[in-house]
Design a protein around this motif. Structure first.
Motif, PDB file in Angstrom:
ATOM      1  N   LEU A   8      -1.707   3.411  -1.866  1.00 53.51           N
ATOM      2  CA  LEU A   8      -3.080   2.924  -1.790  1.00 53.51           C
ATOM      3  C   LEU A   8      -3.540   2.898  -0.342  1.00 53.51           C
ATOM      4  O   LEU A   8      -2.767   2.570   0.549  1.00 53.51           O
ATOM      5  CB  LEU A   8      -3.178   1.509  -2.369  1.00 53.51           C
ATOM      6  N   PRO A   9      -4.813   3.231  -0.099  1.00 52.81           N
ATOM      7  CA  PRO A   9      -5.331   3.107   1.269  1.00 52.81           C
ATOM      8  C   PRO A   9      -5.587   1.637   1.612  1.00 52.81           C
ATOM      9  O   PRO A   9      -5.908   0.839   0.741  1.00 52.81           O
ATOM     10  CB  PRO A   9      -6.648   3.891   1.219  1.00 52.81           C
ATOM     11  N   ASP A  63      -7.544   0.729   4.586  1.00 51.73           N
ATOM     12  CA  ASP A  63      -8.818   0.609   5.296  1.00 51.73           C
ATOM     13  C   ASP A  63      -9.974   1.268   4.546  1.00 51.73           C
ATOM     14  O   ASP A  63     -10.640   2.147   5.068  1.00 51.73           O
ATOM     15  CB  ASP A  63      -8.699   1.201   6.698  1.00 51.73           C
ATOM     16  N   THR A  64     -10.228   0.848   3.321  1.00 56.27           N
ATOM     17  CA  THR A  64     -11.372   1.423   2.590  1.00 56.27           C
ATOM     18  C   THR A  64     -12.332   0.361   2.162  1.00 56.27           C
ATOM     19  O   THR A  64     -12.071  -0.782   2.128  1.00 56.27           O
ATOM     20  CB  THR A  64     -10.915   2.196   1.343  1.00 56.27           C
ATOM     21  N   ALA A 109       0.826  -1.208   0.000  1.00 60.63           N
ATOM     22  CA  ALA A 109       0.000   0.000   0.000  1.00 60.63           C
ATOM     23  C   ALA A 109       0.860   1.258   0.000  1.00 60.63           C
ATOM     24  O   ALA A 109       0.555   2.233  -0.698  1.00 60.63           O
ATOM     25  CB  ALA A 109      -0.935  -0.013   1.206  1.00 60.63           C
TER      26      ALA A 109
END
Length: 101
Positions: free
Chosen positions: A97-98, A100-101, A92
């Protein structure tokens, strides 16, 4: 623990209940509870458990000496979940990149 067991057998230290349990488990070819508390979970007999431990240590030593392996022995890791979380976090971060989505 083995050093103290050896001393207890020689009469140099008191043969405590923990050392007695250690001695019994070793005699029965079972991993002592004292070791299970600080090691990876396994139901293998003592001899197989020691062979597995040696393989795990050799894997880690090779990783340290030669760098990151091309593939990972997931079941050889002590706490697989934390390793996989670290892999996810590194990926991530590298690709922004996130998680926790």
């Amino acid at each position: 623990s083995l050093v103290n067991l050896d001393k207890a057998i020689d009469g140099l230290v008191v043969f405590s209940s923990d050392l007695d349990e250690l001695s019994d488990r070793l005699f029965d070819n079972k991993v002592p509870d004292l070791w299970h508390k600080v090691a990876y979970p396994s139901v293998k007999p003592l001899g197989s458990w020691i062979n597995d431990l040696i393989q795990r240590l050799n894997y880690m030593a090779k990783w340290i000496e030669k760098g990151k392996p091309g593939s990972f022995w997931i079941s050889g890791l002590f706490f697989t979940q934390s390793f996989l979380t670290g892999v996810l976090q590194n990926y991530a971060r590298a690709y922004k990149l996130p998680i926790d989505t």
